[in-house]
Design a protein around this motif. Structure first.
Motif, PDB file in Angstrom:
ATOM      1  N   SER A  29     -13.894  33.799 -28.896  1.00  0.00           N
ATOM      2  CA  SER A  29     -14.222  35.087 -29.497  1.00  0.00           C
ATOM      3  C   SER A  29     -14.691  36.084 -28.436  1.00  0.00           C
ATOM      4  O   SER A  29     -15.445  35.735 -27.519  1.00  0.00           O
ATOM      5  CB  SER A  29     -15.331  34.915 -30.540  1.00  0.00           C
ATOM      6  N   ARG A 115     -15.175  30.563 -35.626  1.00  0.00           N
ATOM      7  CA  ARG A 115     -15.118  30.965 -37.043  1.00  0.00           C
ATOM      8  C   ARG A 115     -16.390  31.718 -37.433  1.00  0.00           C
ATOM      9  O   ARG A 115     -16.323  32.735 -38.136  1.00  0.00           O
ATOM     10  CB  ARG A 115     -14.935  29.737 -37.938  1.00  0.00           C
ATOM     11  N   CYS A 116     -17.543  31.235 -36.996  1.00  0.00           N
ATOM     12  CA  CYS A 116     -18.807  31.937 -37.278  1.00  0.00           C
ATOM     13  C   CYS A 116     -18.791  33.332 -36.674  1.00  0.00           C
ATOM     14  O   CYS A 116     -19.175  34.308 -37.317  1.00  0.00           O
ATOM     15  CB  CYS A 116     -19.984  31.148 -36.699  1.00  0.00           C
ATOM     16  N   ARG A 119     -16.610  35.695 -38.737  1.00  0.00           N
ATOM     17  CA  ARG A 119     -17.233  36.104 -40.004  1.00  0.00           C
ATOM     18  C   ARG A 119     -18.365  37.097 -39.770  1.00  0.00           C
ATOM     19  O   ARG A 119     -18.479  38.115 -40.464  1.00  0.00           O
ATOM     20  CB  ARG A 119     -17.746  34.878 -40.759  1.00  0.00           C
ATOM     21  N   ILE A 120     -19.203  36.788 -38.780  1.00  0.00           N
ATOM     22  CA  ILE A 120     -20.337  37.673 -38.486  1.00  0.00           C
ATOM     23  C   ILE A 120     -19.848  39.013 -37.949  1.00  0.00           C
ATOM     24  O   ILE A 120     -20.345  40.075 -38.340  1.00  0.00           O
ATOM     25  CB  ILE A 120     -21.286  36.998 -37.469  1.00  0.00           C
ATOM     26  N   GLY A 122     -16.992  40.443 -38.538  1.00  0.00           N
ATOM     27  CA  GLY A 122     -16.391  41.192 -39.638  1.00  0.00           C
ATOM     28  C   GLY A 122     -17.448  41.921 -40.453  1.00  0.00           C
ATOM     29  O   GLY A 122     -17.276  43.097 -40.813  1.00  0.00           O
ATOM     30  N   TYR A 123     -18.541  41.225 -40.736  1.00  0.00           N
ATOM     31  CA  TYR A 123     -19.656  41.834 -41.475  1.00  0.00           C
ATOM     32  C   TYR A 123     -20.242  43.005 -40.689  1.00  0.00           C
ATOM     33  O   TYR A 123     -20.499  44.080 -41.245  1.00  0.00           O
ATOM     34  CB  TYR A 123     -20.725  40.768 -41.729  1.00  0.00           C
ATOM     35  N   VAL A 156     -23.627  31.933 -43.458  1.00  0.00           N
ATOM     36  CA  VAL A 156     -22.611  31.526 -42.486  1.00  0.00           C
ATOM     37  C   VAL A 156     -23.039  30.241 -41.773  1.00  0.00           C
ATOM     38  O   VAL A 156     -22.234  29.315 -41.603  1.00  0.00           O
ATOM     39  CB  VAL A 156     -22.350  32.657 -41.467  1.00  0.00           C
ATOM     40  N   ASP A 159     -22.734  27.141 -44.014  1.00  0.00           N
ATOM     41  CA  ASP A 159     -21.342  26.701 -44.155  1.00  0.00           C
ATOM     42  C   ASP A 159     -20.862  25.907 -42.942  1.00  0.00           C
ATOM     43  O   ASP A 159     -19.922  25.104 -43.049  1.00  0.00           O
ATOM     44  CB  ASP A 159     -20.421  27.915 -44.357  1.00  0.00           C
ATOM     45  N   SER A 160     -21.493  26.143 -41.780  1.00  0.00           N
ATOM     46  CA  SER A 160     -21.080  25.474 -40.542  1.00  0.00           C
ATOM     47  C   SER A 160     -22.025  24.349 -40.122  1.00  0.00           C
ATOM     48  O   SER A 160     -21.879  23.785 -39.034  1.00  0.00           O
ATOM     49  CB  SER A 160     -20.979  26.507 -39.408  1.00  0.00           C
TER      50      SER A 160
END
Length: 258
Positions: A29, A115-116, A119-120, A122-123, A156, A159-160
């Motif tokens: 990322s 993935r985390c 998601r973060i 995107g928020y 988040v 979920d991980s």
């Protein structure tokens, strides 16, 4: 305290091969600033300069929270068979988690966090929040509702299989000292004043008493002392190349290296 598990030389060589030939090919990322070639804590801090508020969040027990099954899925997703993925997992984990000290662990942690991070990010992008992650240290800056952001991060993480380290969560406003990964980011990137003051103080005593005279007072070992101060002055000038006190310290200390 973190337990460092240094692998045996033969295993370390294998892990370096896995890192260079397998893991280094995986895209990380762009929000991850640690363990990435060409990036440092200075690059991480740069994103959070001159912001109304800065929020730091830490992952609790980061490496131990990344389990063998997570590592297995990383190798499986790269394209290896279940058998090969299991073998690679066995070579890169210890007691069913990522070990501190293995050359593969930092990059595996970054891959796991892809993935985390997505998601973060995107928020945050949807709310114009600045976000970076330096290993287990997440930094956010701008104008935002801290409670809602932390609630989202908790979801988040859950979920991980991760946990937020509540004792290290810190919100800093513009009128306060704002820092991330040890660097102040209020108006310009700088090393905290305590470290700079400590260096000035030590150089003052060296100039006043001479190195040997000062060492008698402190009972420090000569070589360790010089290298420690040189490391500190090099760090300060890496962050701020024009720091006059650190530049003077380097000039003085180099004279004592034999």
């Amino acid at each position: 305290m973190r337990t460092i598990c240094e692998p045996l030389p033969s295993l370390k060589e294998i892990q370096r091969w896995i890192l260079d030939n397998i893991l280094s090919q995986v895209t990380i990322s762009k929000f991850a600033k640690a363990y990435v070639v060409g990036f440092s804590i200075k690059d991480n801090a740069r994103f959070h300069l001159r912001q109304k508020q800065v929020l730091r969040i830490d992952v609790k027990d980061f490496f131990p929270s990344i389990k063998g099954q997570n590592v297995f899925h990383i190798f499986k997703n790269i394209g290896y068979s279940a058998e090969v993925s299991a073998m690679l997992t066995g070579l890169t984990t210890l007691k069913n988690c990522l070990p501190q000290g293995a050359p593969t662990s930092p990059t595996l942690s970054n891959i796991f966090m892809n993935r985390c991070d997505a998601r973060i990010a995107g928020y945050c992008l949807a709310r114009k929040i600045r976000y970076t992650r330096y290993s287990d240290d997440l930094t956010f800056s701008g104008e935002f509702d801290v409670g809602k952001l932390i609630s989202f991060i908790n979801m988040v993480f859950k979920d991980s299989g991760l946990l937020l380290n509540k004792t290290k969560t810190k919100q800093m406003f513009k009128h306060q000292r704002q820092f991330t990964t040890g660097l102040v980011v209020n108006e310009r990137i700088n090393v905290c004043r305590e470290k700079r003051r400590k260096l000035r103080q030590e150089i003052f005593y060296i100039k006043k008493y001479g190195l040997d005279g000062h060492l008698i007072r402190t009972e420090e070992k000569r070589t360790n002392y010089i290298m420690h101060l040189l490391g500190l002055s090099n760090f300060i000038t890496h962050i701020n190349a024009n720091d006059r006190d650190a530049l003077e310290a380097k000039e003085i200390l180099r004279k004592y290296i034999t």
